[in-house]
Enzyme design. Structure first.
Site, PDB file in Angstrom:
ATOM      1  N   TRP A 101     -22.200   0.431 -15.108  1.00  0.00           N
ATOM      2  CA  TRP A 101     -21.158   0.600 -15.349  1.00  0.00           C
ATOM      3  C   TRP A 101     -19.894   1.544 -16.034  1.00  0.00           C
ATOM      4  O   TRP A 101     -19.854   1.963 -16.060  1.00  0.00           O
ATOM      5  CB  TRP A 101     -20.066  -0.662 -14.860  1.00  0.00           C
ATOM      6  CG  TRP A 101     -20.878  -1.260 -13.921  1.00  0.00           C
ATOM      7  CD1 TRP A 101     -21.976  -2.812 -13.654  1.00  0.00           C
ATOM      8  CD2 TRP A 101     -20.739  -0.568 -12.078  1.00  0.00           C
ATOM      9  NE1 TRP A 101     -21.866  -2.323 -12.093  1.00  0.00           N
ATOM     10  CE2 TRP A 101     -22.114  -1.742 -11.785  1.00  0.00           C
ATOM     11  CE3 TRP A 101     -21.142   0.732 -12.112  1.00  0.00           C
ATOM     12  CZ2 TRP A 101     -21.915  -0.786  -9.966  1.00  0.00           C
ATOM     13  CZ3 TRP A 101     -20.785   0.860 -10.644  1.00  0.00           C
ATOM     14  CH2 TRP A 101     -21.812  -0.306  -9.805  1.00  0.00           C
ATOM     15  N   ASP A 170     -12.781  -3.734 -18.049  1.00  0.00           N
ATOM     16  CA  ASP A 170     -13.138  -3.540 -16.703  1.00  0.00           C
ATOM     17  C   ASP A 170     -13.634  -4.688 -16.448  1.00  0.00           C
ATOM     18  O   ASP A 170     -14.981  -5.103 -17.527  1.00  0.00           O
ATOM     19  CB  ASP A 170     -14.419  -2.251 -16.373  1.00  0.00           C
ATOM     20  CG  ASP A 170     -15.235  -2.955 -14.734  1.00  0.00           C
ATOM     21  OD1 ASP A 170     -14.437  -3.927 -14.760  1.00  0.00           O
ATOM     22  OD2 ASP A 170     -15.941  -2.026 -15.338  1.00  0.00           O
ATOM     23  N   LYS A 194     -16.936  -9.229  -6.807  1.00  0.00           N
ATOM     24  CA  LYS A 194     -18.145 -10.324  -7.927  1.00  0.00           C
ATOM     25  C   LYS A 194     -17.764 -11.326  -8.298  1.00  0.00           C
ATOM     26  O   LYS A 194     -18.920 -12.365  -7.637  1.00  0.00           O
ATOM     27  CB  LYS A 194     -17.884  -9.369  -9.169  1.00  0.00           C
ATOM     28  CG  LYS A 194     -18.515  -8.391  -9.104  1.00  0.00           C
ATOM     29  CD  LYS A 194     -19.229  -7.433  -8.687  1.00  0.00           C
ATOM     30  CE  LYS A 194     -19.548  -6.302  -8.173  1.00  0.00           C
ATOM     31  NZ  LYS A 194     -19.105  -4.592  -8.622  1.00  0.00           N
TER      32      LYS A 194
HETATM   33  C1  LIG Z   1     -19.518  -3.531  -9.424  1.00  0.00           C
HETATM   34  C2  LIG Z   1     -19.207  -3.292 -10.689  1.00  0.00           C
HETATM   35  C3  LIG Z   1     -17.956  -1.953 -10.608  1.00  0.00           C
HETATM   36  C4  LIG Z   1     -18.144  -0.946  -8.958  1.00  0.00           C
HETATM   37  O1  LIG Z   1     -16.986  -1.166  -8.453  1.00  0.00           O
HETATM   38  P1  LIG Z   1     -17.347  -0.627  -6.808  1.00  0.00           P
HETATM   39  O2  LIG Z   1     -16.201  -1.891  -5.842  1.00  0.00           O
HETATM   40  O3  LIG Z   1     -18.722  -1.273  -6.763  1.00  0.00           O
HETATM   41  O4  LIG Z   1     -16.336   0.532  -7.026  1.00  0.00           O
HETATM   42  C5  LIG Z   1     -17.482  -2.030 -11.800  1.00  0.00           C
HETATM   43  N1  LIG Z   1     -17.812  -2.300 -12.729  1.00  0.00           N
HETATM   44  C6  LIG Z   1     -18.586  -3.549 -12.441  1.00  0.00           C
HETATM   45  C7  LIG Z   1     -18.546  -4.304 -14.103  1.00  0.00           C
HETATM   46  C8  LIG Z   1     -18.890  -3.993 -11.147  1.00  0.00           C
HETATM   47  O5  LIG Z   1     -19.213  -4.629 -11.749  1.00  0.00           O
END
Ligand SMILES: *Cc1c(COP(=O)(O)O)cnc(C)c1O
Length: 360
Positions: A101, A170, A194
């Site tokens: 990511w 993030d 998540k």
């Molecule tokens: C799932 C995830 C993303 C991407 O998210 P999307 O909604 O699919 O664009 C980005 N960063 C992390 C840490 C993730 O787990």
């Protein structure tokens, strides 16, 4: 059939939340219609919008000089949005790449400015390399990292020390799972699917002084300044998804708040890693112990052919979505807040039995 959903995302939401959604689906707040059929400009929605912000602020102890708002487009939209909103000061940003990511985020940001990689390049993501290897640049507009790499199962056990440069995190897969000091950050974002809600919505927490300087090309829907000012209703937001997210924060509060979530996360992840550690290499987690994620435990099984068998036997017992991400293979157990201790006990028992049956 009753199942246990260990999926990495979109992932299990708390049962209590889903029951409430079902209950209120046709009649939100006594209005006789669903929240998704209601104007986002009406007073009832406005009340709800304020309530969500309040809940987020309270649960995460967000200081007053931070704005809380929501964007669409998932975590991936934020990879671009972060760069467009923050790169303006110096045109350069520092990126820690500790998994897929953050690698994607760095690649996206490079479209909008110069990206400096803080860590030596690798495709073996097993932790955070020692501080002595960090290459932080003095003129970075911000320093970016991913607090929990959902695919590789690498989680930062500390907040990186980066001096006065704004830190961007993030936290898509581990927000609301432990206490942390928001004031150490410039911007925090989390894709909801998540741990805190349905897919498509992203929670953003941004320090006020970092707003007001987006690149001129920044689309309105990704502009932090505009969306913070207009309290997430500059254009029509995914109201239903916000609503569910609000219920998840309410649920967190009702079920003990961050301290309880942190305690449970620790217990659940230790239970899984413990089976791995005691299996004499039958199960192996590549991530170094101090960086193992409390949310996404990733491991391989000594004989790769056994992985398919593991997944199919688990499925027969109702345990689903345990397959590792397609880019890394193996098994991945996601242990978000909604996963109960009892559910983890079922998995751990199965892992032990599978080991006893198949070790040679
Ligand atoms: C799932 C995830 C993303 C991407 O998210 P999307 O909604 O699919 O664009 C980005 N960063 C992390 C840490 C993730 O787990």
């Amino acid at each position: 059939m009753s199942v246990i959903n260990f999926g990495a995302g979109p992932a299990k939401l708390p049962r209590e939340v889903m029951l409430k959604v079902k209950d209120e689906l046709l009649d939100f707040d006594g209005q006789g219609i669903s929240i998704m059929e209601m104007s986002h400009r009406c007073p009832e929605y406005d009340r709800f919008n304020n309530k969500i912000e309040q809940l987020v602020r309270e649960q995460l102890s967000v200081p007053d000089n931070y704005k809380i708002f929501f964007l669409q487009g998932g975590g991936t939209a934020l990879f671009a949005a972060v760069a467009m909103n923050l790169m303006g000061r110096t045109g350069t940003a520092d990126y820690f790449v500790t998994g897929s990511w953050s690698a994607k985020a760095a690649k996206e940001a490079a479209k909008y400015g110069k990206v400096n990689l803080v860590l030596p390049k690798t495709d073996q993501y097993i932790g955070v390399p020692d501080k002595s290897t960090w290459n932080l640049s003095p003129n970075a507009s911000y320093v970016y990292y991913c607090d929990n790499e959902t695919i590789h199962g690498v989680e930062f056990p500390f907040i990186p020390e980066v001096g006065d440069v704004p830190l961007v995190a993030d936290m898509s897969s581990n927000i609301l799972t432990r206490r942390f000091d928001v004031s150490k950050f410039g911007v925090i974002f989390a894709a909801a699917q998540k741990n805190i809600g349905p897919p498509g919505v992203v929670l953003v927490i941004a320090r006020e002084d970092l707003l007001g300087n987006p690149l001129p090309i920044t689309p309105l829907v990704m502009d932090f300044t505009v969306n913070a000012k207009d309290k997430s209703v500059h254009n029509t937001p995914p109201t239903f998804s916000f609503y569910v997210l609000g219920l998840v924060f309410e649920w967190c509060k009702a079920f003990g708040g961050l301290d309880e979530m942190e305690k449970k996360a620790k217990w659940k992840s230790e239970a899984v890693y413990d089976v791995i550690n005691r299996s004499n290499g039958f199960y192996s987690c590549l991530v170094k112990p101090e960086y193992r994620s409390k949310m996404n435990a990733t491991f391989k099984i000594r004989v790769p052919e056994l992985e398919a068998q593991f997944l199919s036997e688990a499925k027969k017992l109702g345990m689903i979505q345990l397959k590792g991400h397609r880019s890394v293979g193996g098994i991945r157990v996601s242990l978000y807040n909604a996963i109960t201790l009892d559910e983890v006990k079922v998995l751990v028992k199965f892992m032990e039995e599978f080991y006893n049956k198949n070790k040679i």
